[in-house]
Design an enzyme around this catalytic site. Sequence first.
Site: not given
Length: 419
Positions: A332, A330
């Site tokens: 983000r 991830d």
Amino acid sequence: MTTSHQPPGHIVLTSHPRGRGQKPRPIDWGASTPAARGPIVGSLTEPQRRNVIGAHNGSYGFFRALAVAAGTLDATHKPDLADTHPAVPIGPHPQWTEPNKIVSLDPWGHVAAEVFADDIRQGLDIRPTIAVTKAYLHVPELKDALAAGRLEADGKILKANGEAACTKIAVEPVWHLPSVAARFGIDENHLRRTLFSHSGGMFPELVTRDDLHVFLPPIGGATVYLFGDVEAIGDPARPVACRVHDECNGSDVFGSDICTCRPYLTHGIEVCLETAQAGGAGLIVYNRKEGRGLGEVTKFLVYNARKRHKDGDTAANYFARTECVAGVQDVRFQELMPDVLHWLGVTRIDRFVSMSDMKYEPLVRQGIEVAERVAIPDDLVPADARVEIDAKKAAGYWTPEPVASDVDLAAVKGRDWEA
């Protein structure tokens, strides 16, 4: 108006402008007034006057460049900003000038045309990086909620035909590099060199212009959908609901059932409308971070890898297949996510429509109180998304009930993939 698609005869590089022409206006990030802070000047036609790295409009700036090259846009065009001021006033709030509260957007970006009007009249190319308007949302699931009696039409916030009145706010990223580095606990020079190296050397000013500290990155921004009274956000006696949602085009727009993204988004809208109708405000913060920041191509490759695994698509392999393709789970980085809530003046969220620790923890670290976390109702989880939700719960995803799972916790511990 005629335009030319011929390239300029002389190109002025901004990498080493010291001692040549005008000095750019300084930016005192976090100053108490916009005049003291100074304007964000991203002029492409007068590079010697620019005081930021990069260009306006995020990733869409490249479409502007293509339009200039194709001859459909005059490279010298400056926007006429008459009557573009916000449909609803926002701020100022104390967070706008508190150290390290807002590092990735310009808190004065929605009123740039007003607060820097004199500079604009003198020819400075200053553009808003935030826009505030009003609209009605047409979401089919709201009609279902009305029919089921979960929502009631009031004629103002929610109409009988399912239309929901909202304030829409578009936000472009504006990074203050020293503050962004501090938020991640890294050295600013290391951040600048890494951004330069891993963007193909697109922005040499990152490593040559230590006098420029603001960067307009070519990435997606965020949109806020605000239901109810804006002033309710800062009133401790009035409730605030919030869903922070990261883009998932396949589910959000087209209803793909491999994940819980659209069901959780529409459930969040429902909770926000309930809260607005109770005299408070509801916030949907929609961030452009497709595929957990990895992009949609990578996301679809991962789908294939999951479906074709020798053991089938299982919760145990959910995260591992992503890392095999992308090299990381991830990207983000929710550390920057609270900024837009600080900009809105949020200090407390009464109903946070999320089970994600990766979203919850940055909010709490930034001093935003979260009173209640709202899970997605089990009956809203599509059958094909059970793999996803089981993997998340096994990984430590917050849930109001005990988790019964045979998933290898060691394999997925600490992972979080909510959109």
